[in-house]
Design a protein around this motif. Structure first.
Motif, PDB file in Angstrom:
ATOM      1  N   SER A 156     -27.223  27.703 -13.198  1.00 34.34           N
ATOM      2  CA  SER A 156     -25.956  28.278 -13.665  1.00 34.34           C
ATOM      3  C   SER A 156     -24.841  28.017 -12.669  1.00 34.34           C
ATOM      4  CB  SER A 156     -26.117  29.780 -13.900  1.00 34.34           C
ATOM      5  OG  SER A 156     -27.062  30.051 -14.911  1.00 34.34           O
ATOM      6  N   ALA A 157     -25.126  28.197 -11.383  1.00 37.41           N
ATOM      7  CA  ALA A 157     -24.112  27.948 -10.353  1.00 37.41           C
ATOM      8  C   ALA A 157     -23.656  26.489 -10.376  1.00 37.41           C
ATOM      9  CB  ALA A 157     -24.663  28.315  -8.980  1.00 37.41           C
ATOM     10  N   ALA A 158     -24.616  25.564 -10.496  1.00 40.47           N
ATOM     11  CA  ALA A 158     -24.265  24.144 -10.531  1.00 40.47           C
ATOM     12  C   ALA A 158     -23.473  23.798 -11.790  1.00 40.47           C
ATOM     13  CB  ALA A 158     -25.537  23.293 -10.463  1.00 40.47           C
ATOM     14  N   THR A 159     -23.815  24.426 -12.920  1.00 42.82           N
ATOM     15  CA  THR A 159     -23.099  24.172 -14.167  1.00 42.82           C
ATOM     16  C   THR A 159     -21.648  24.633 -14.071  1.00 42.82           C
ATOM     17  OG1 THR A 159     -25.127  24.399 -15.472  1.00 42.82           O
ATOM     18  CG2 THR A 159     -23.043  24.666 -16.643  1.00 42.82           C
ATOM     19  N   ILE A 160     -21.437  25.792 -13.476  1.00 38.74           N
ATOM     20  CA  ILE A 160     -20.083  26.322 -13.329  1.00 38.74           C
ATOM     21  C   ILE A 160     -19.227  25.399 -12.459  1.00 38.74           C
ATOM     22  CG2 ILE A 160     -18.754  28.207 -12.289  1.00 38.74           C
ATOM     23  CD1 ILE A 160     -21.001  30.100 -13.217  1.00 38.74           C
ATOM     24  N   ILE A 161     -19.787  24.951 -11.348  1.00 40.82           N
ATOM     25  CA  ILE A 161     -19.053  24.037 -10.463  1.00 40.82           C
ATOM     26  C   ILE A 161     -18.728  22.733 -11.193  1.00 40.82           C
ATOM     27  CG2 ILE A 161     -19.214  22.655  -8.360  1.00 40.82           C
ATOM     28  CD1 ILE A 161     -20.939  24.897  -7.168  1.00 40.82           C
ATOM     29  N   SER A 162     -19.682  22.217 -11.966  1.00 44.18           N
ATOM     30  CA  SER A 162     -19.485  20.951 -12.669  1.00 44.18           C
ATOM     31  C   SER A 162     -18.394  21.057 -13.722  1.00 44.18           C
ATOM     32  CB  SER A 162     -20.801  20.518 -13.329  1.00 44.18           C
ATOM     33  OG  SER A 162     -21.828  20.387 -12.380  1.00 44.18           O
ATOM     34  N   LEU A 163     -18.384  22.143 -14.489  1.00 46.74           N
ATOM     35  CA  LEU A 163     -17.363  22.320 -15.522  1.00 46.74           C
ATOM     36  C   LEU A 163     -15.961  22.358 -14.919  1.00 46.74           C
ATOM     37  CD1 LEU A 163     -19.021  24.944 -17.910  1.00 46.74           C
ATOM     38  CD2 LEU A 163     -18.306  22.627 -18.517  1.00 46.74           C
ATOM     39  N   LEU A 164     -15.814  23.090 -13.826  1.00 46.61           N
ATOM     40  CA  LEU A 164     -14.497  23.206 -13.200  1.00 46.61           C
ATOM     41  C   LEU A 164     -14.048  21.876 -12.598  1.00 46.61           C
ATOM     42  CD1 LEU A 164     -14.871  26.701 -11.470  1.00 46.61           C
ATOM     43  CD2 LEU A 164     -13.783  26.157 -13.660  1.00 46.61           C
ATOM     44  N   ALA A 165     -14.972  21.141 -11.976  1.00 53.23           N
ATOM     45  CA  ALA A 165     -14.619  19.843 -11.400  1.00 53.23           C
ATOM     46  C   ALA A 165     -14.230  18.851 -12.487  1.00 53.23           C
ATOM     47  CB  ALA A 165     -15.787  19.301 -10.581  1.00 53.23           C
ATOM     48  N   VAL A 201     -19.874  14.515 -15.376  1.00 51.80           N
ATOM     49  CA  VAL A 201     -20.580  14.670 -16.659  1.00 51.80           C
ATOM     50  C   VAL A 201     -22.082  14.592 -16.422  1.00 51.80           C
ATOM     51  CG1 VAL A 201     -21.095  13.524 -18.854  1.00 51.80           C
ATOM     52  CG2 VAL A 201     -18.723  13.865 -18.156  1.00 51.80           C
ATOM     53  N   TYR A 202     -22.510  13.665 -15.592  1.00 52.14           N
ATOM     54  CA  TYR A 202     -23.939  13.548 -15.280  1.00 52.14           C
ATOM     55  C   TYR A 202     -24.440  14.787 -14.550  1.00 52.14           C
ATOM     56  CZ  TYR A 202     -24.800   8.779 -16.862  1.00 52.14           C
ATOM     57  OH  TYR A 202     -24.988   7.673 -17.642  1.00 52.14           O
ATOM     58  N   ILE A 203     -23.693  15.230 -13.544  1.00 49.94           N
ATOM     59  CA  ILE A 203     -24.105  16.427 -12.803  1.00 49.94           C
ATOM     60  C   ILE A 203     -24.149  17.634 -13.733  1.00 49.94           C
ATOM     61  CG2 ILE A 203     -23.490  18.001 -10.925  1.00 49.94           C
ATOM     62  CD1 ILE A 203     -22.199  15.641  -9.486  1.00 49.94           C
ATOM     63  N   LEU A 204     -23.165  17.731 -14.633  1.00 52.50           N
ATOM     64  CA  LEU A 204     -23.125  18.838 -15.584  1.00 52.50           C
ATOM     65  C   LEU A 204     -24.355  18.836 -16.476  1.00 52.50           C
ATOM     66  CD1 LEU A 204     -21.675  21.154 -17.086  1.00 52.50           C
ATOM     67  CD2 LEU A 204     -20.482  19.414 -18.435  1.00 52.50           C
ATOM     68  N   ASP A 205     -24.735  17.681 -17.007  1.00 53.93           N
ATOM     69  CA  ASP A 205     -25.890  17.621 -17.900  1.00 53.93           C
ATOM     70  C   ASP A 205     -27.190  17.932 -17.160  1.00 53.93           C
ATOM     71  OD1 ASP A 205     -24.732  17.124 -20.386  1.00 53.93           O
ATOM     72  OD2 ASP A 205     -24.466  15.007 -19.940  1.00 53.93           O
ATOM     73  N   PHE A 206     -27.313  17.476 -15.930  1.00 61.29           N
ATOM     74  CA  PHE A 206     -28.508  17.807 -15.144  1.00 61.29           C
ATOM     75  C   PHE A 206     -28.557  19.310 -14.873  1.00 61.29           C
ATOM     76  CE2 PHE A 206     -28.885  13.359 -14.748  1.00 61.29           C
ATOM     77  CZ  PHE A 206     -30.128  13.059 -14.228  1.00 61.29           C
ATOM     78  N   ALA A 273     -16.165  29.190 -20.575  1.00 60.97           N
ATOM     79  CA  ALA A 273     -17.591  28.872 -20.565  1.00 60.97           C
ATOM     80  C   ALA A 273     -18.243  29.318 -19.254  1.00 60.97           C
ATOM     81  CB  ALA A 273     -17.795  27.377 -20.775  1.00 60.97           C
ATOM     82  N   CYS A 274     -17.551  29.133 -18.148  1.00 62.07           N
ATOM     83  CA  CYS A 274     -18.100  29.548 -16.849  1.00 62.07           C
ATOM     84  C   CYS A 274     -18.300  31.058 -16.791  1.00 62.07           C
ATOM     85  CB  CYS A 274     -17.176  29.096 -15.727  1.00 62.07           C
ATOM     86  SG  CYS A 274     -17.096  27.309 -15.478  1.00 62.07           S
ATOM     87  N   ILE A 275     -17.327  31.802 -17.254  1.00 60.74           N
ATOM     88  CA  ILE A 275     -17.435  33.260 -17.256  1.00 60.74           C
ATOM     89  C   ILE A 275     -18.575  33.716 -18.150  1.00 60.74           C
ATOM     90  CG2 ILE A 275     -16.257  35.399 -17.883  1.00 60.74           C
ATOM     91  CD1 ILE A 275     -13.619  34.038 -17.135  1.00 60.74           C
ATOM     92  N   ALA A 276     -18.681  33.104 -19.335  1.00 59.25           N
ATOM     93  CA  ALA A 276     -19.727  33.496 -20.281  1.00 59.25           C
ATOM     94  C   ALA A 276     -21.114  33.183 -19.737  1.00 59.25           C
ATOM     95  CB  ALA A 276     -19.506  32.779 -21.612  1.00 59.25           C
ATOM     96  N   LEU A 277     -21.296  32.003 -19.169  1.00 61.38           N
ATOM     97  CA  LEU A 277     -22.607  31.621 -18.646  1.00 61.38           C
ATOM     98  C   LEU A 277     -23.029  32.525 -17.498  1.00 61.38           C
ATOM     99  CD1 LEU A 277     -25.033  29.715 -18.519  1.00 61.38           C
ATOM    100  CD2 LEU A 277     -23.677  28.202 -17.051  1.00 61.38           C
TER     101      LEU A 277
END
Length: 631
Positions: A156-165, A201-206, A273-277
């Motif tokens: 979840s932490a990695a997904t949040i960082i990826s979305l914002l980047a 995008v790759y980091i987000l999907d991983f 999306a970050c807040i919800a996740l």
């Protein structure tokens, strides 16, 4: 969380220490508080620090070794199911943002459709590699947090960082290169922004696949085996809600209302999306307690490394449970069609919207084309909103009409054998009357494949916004079954196999028989994480084929952006419908009910203690109905 849903705590701590010993070659055993005993293994957190094998003392605090089997297999409440599955709704909101706005966002950066199709290979590639790997790691995890929770939190932490980047790619790259005097309007800066965005995008999907692997296994572990259909149905409803929120947000003009989250639609969607996740994952892991993996017998030690990973995966594929293997075959062909539909539905509707304007004015300026496509993207997102509403409605209503595979134990912990419910209510009889005889979950899944294929073929002839929106909306029925049926079938089989393994261990304990080697093997084979990871491989691998195939079709059929007459997306969608027909045939070969091994069926009435341990997993019968409301 409802009272009694948490892991059992047992009776008060004993004041005196209990000495462990070996009898007839058995491993040391510890009291469980109910007159029985449990084997002590090397990873138990309750072993004393003493190194003396004969005189090690064991402290039992708060009934820590009380057998938690019964509570985890008791029927859970509706509130428990919501808390258990709510995290997947936050994850789906992140998916919805990527699916509905990812393609238009990448196109706005300057990517062509053929290159964009190759960028989306990140999703299936990460699904094929990350989920099995995370599954193996989580199966072997012995954290005090649980097996799945650490991966849910880290992912979840990695997904949040990826979305914002990803959302602030222009500002990050442009600002960084601007320090060295680079012009933000130059081609070099634009290319750098594209490369930076594709990387994230790759980091987000991983990252998303890490979270998904943890959440799916978390749901399977924490839901009783006779409620796997219910748990996965609730998960699909939560996913539907996440889709609706995501697509509704994408349809609205967000900068007009919540400008403080960002100055573009995509930035605001990523923040939401970050807040919800983050919030939903926090709710699930703080309210639902996993089994303590430190109290379980440790599986055989495995070597690390890439070679060991692939060896483990291939060995696990060969010994997949039979129903799971058939589901994976279905998923392979079904997802060749579903992957293009997920990523190109909004663009398909948007292309239909822009065609009349492009034909009427073929010499539009770049700014006019951008404004036209921005509005077209919102129209396409509205079609996905209809799609999400239909999917959620299907998930809510369809369970009332589905004949359950199984959901009632043959006997429970407080009575002897029985074959039917001991009581009924007027409401339950009404719900029973809604069940359509013969309409099992597997048959509904088969019908959904046929519906999907029909809709995809229809995209070749539909050329109006209303009809295209209706087509995408109808596909929501198929999507609802795709989120429910395969996971329910697999979870039921894995959960029952896990219950049988626990039953055998319990029987061996009652009979004072040592069977440690075989138990360790069962644990390794029946772990939920690696099986769900392999199932995801059967979803991800065809997506790679679909991505490559889509890229080839786009290469020959696409026209430059802003040129009228582009029908390439409709052709790609229709091609996916062909493989879905193969999936429908394979679905017809799946059995409606999971069979237990013969040795798992009781041949005589068990003792009281055996009933407590085995009641939920050995010999289940079809009860009145699966209502979707009464858990």
């Amino acid at each position: 969380m409802a009272e009694g849903d948490a892991a059992p705590q047992g009776e008060e701590a004993e004041d005196s220490k209990k000495r462990t010993s070996t009898t007839n070659g058995e491993p040391p055993r510890t009291p469980t508080g109910n007159g029985n005993s449990r084997p002590v293994h090397e990873e138990s957190p309750l072993l004393s620090a003493s190194g003396d094998e004969e005189d090690d003392d064991l402290i039992v605090e708060n009934g820590g070794l009380e057998d938690d089997h019964d509570d985890y297999h008791d029927t859970k409440s509706l509130w428990y199911m919501i808390l258990l599955t709510i995290s997947i709704g936050g994850l789906q909101l992140a998916w919805a943002v990527e699916l509905s706005n990812g393609t238009p966002y990448l196109l706005s950066l300057g990517l062509s459709k053929s290159l964009m199709a190759l960028v989306w290979i990140a999703g299936p590639l990460s699904g094929a590699l990350v989920q099995p790997y995370v599954g193996i790691l989580s199966d072997n995890c012995r954290s005090s947090w649980g097996k799945r929770t650490p991966f849910m939190v880290a992912g979840s932490a990695a997904t949040i960082i990826s979305l914002l980047a990803l959302a602030w790619a222009r500002e990050i790259v442009g600002g960084f290169l601007g320090i060295f005097g680079a012009d933000r309007a130059s081609q070099g800066v634009k290319t750098s922004i594209i490369v930076f965005a594709v990387l994230w995008v790759y980091i987000l999907d991983f990252s998303i696949n890490t979270v998904q692997a943890g959440i799916r296994a978390f749901i399977l572990d924490c839901a009783p085996s006779h409620q796997q259909e219910a748990a996965n149905s609730m998960a699909s409803r939560i996913i539907g809600l996440g889709n609706i929120v995501g697509y509704l947000a994408g349809f609205l003009d967000l900068p007009k209302y919540i400008w403080f989250f960002g100055n573009t639609q995509f930035k605001i969607l990523c923040v939401i999306a970050c807040i919800a996740l983050g919030s939903t994952v926090a709710i699930s892991i703080t309210t639902i307690k996993e089994r303590d993996p430190r109290l379980e017998a440790a599986g055989p030690k495995t070597k690390g490394g890439i070679l060991a990973f692939f060896t483990t995966v291939f060995r696990s594929i060969r010994r997949l449970p039979p129903q799971t293997r058939k589901v994976c075959e279905v998923q392979f062909f079904a997802w060749i069609g579903f992957f293009p539909q997920l990523f190109y539905s909004s663009s398909y509707v948007a292309d239909i919207y822009v065609q009349p304007a492009l034909e009427a004015n073929p010499h539009m300026s770049p700014d006019e084309i951008d404004r036209l496509y921005e509005k077209a993207t919102r129209v396409g997102t509205f079609a996905l909103l209809v799609y999400a509403i239909v999917s959620l409605t299907t998930n809510v209503l369809l369970p009332f009409f589905i004949a359950p595979s199984y959901d009632a134990p043959l006997y429970d912990s407080t009575s002897s054998f029985h074959s039917n419910k001991s009581y009924t209510t007027r409401f339950s009889r009404l719900l029973d009357a809604l069940v359509i005889p013969g309409l099992t979950l597997r048959r509904a899944w088969l019908c959904s494949h046929l519906i999907f294929a029909t809709c995809m073929f229809s995209t070749l002839i539909v050329r109006s916004i209303a009809a295209a929106t209706a087509l995408i909306g109808i596909v929501g029925i198929s999507w609802a079954l795709t989120l429910w049926a395969p996971f329910a079938i697999i979870s039921a089989e894995v959960s029952k196999r896990d219950a049988v393994r626990r039953a055998r261990q319990s029987q061996a304990r009652f009979a004072r028989q040592s069977d440690g080697g075989e138990a360790a093997l069962d644990i390794q084979e029946d772990q939920a994480g690696v099986i769900l990871g392999i199932h995801n491989m059967s979803i991800a691998a065809p997506q790679i084929l679909a991505t490559v195939g889509s890229s080839i079709l786009f290469k020959f059929l696409q026209k430059p952006r802003g040129t009228p007459g582009d029908r390439s997306i409709a052709v790609v969608l229709a091609a996916g419908g062909i493989s879905t027909l193969v999936a429908a045939y394979l679905t017809s070969r799946i059995k409606d009910e999971v069979e237990l091994p013969a040795e798992a069926i009781p041949t005589e009435e068990p003792t009281r203690e055996e009933r407590r341990s085995l009641s939920r997993e050995r010999g289940l019968v079809r009860s009145g109905s699966y209502t979707g409301l009464e858990y």
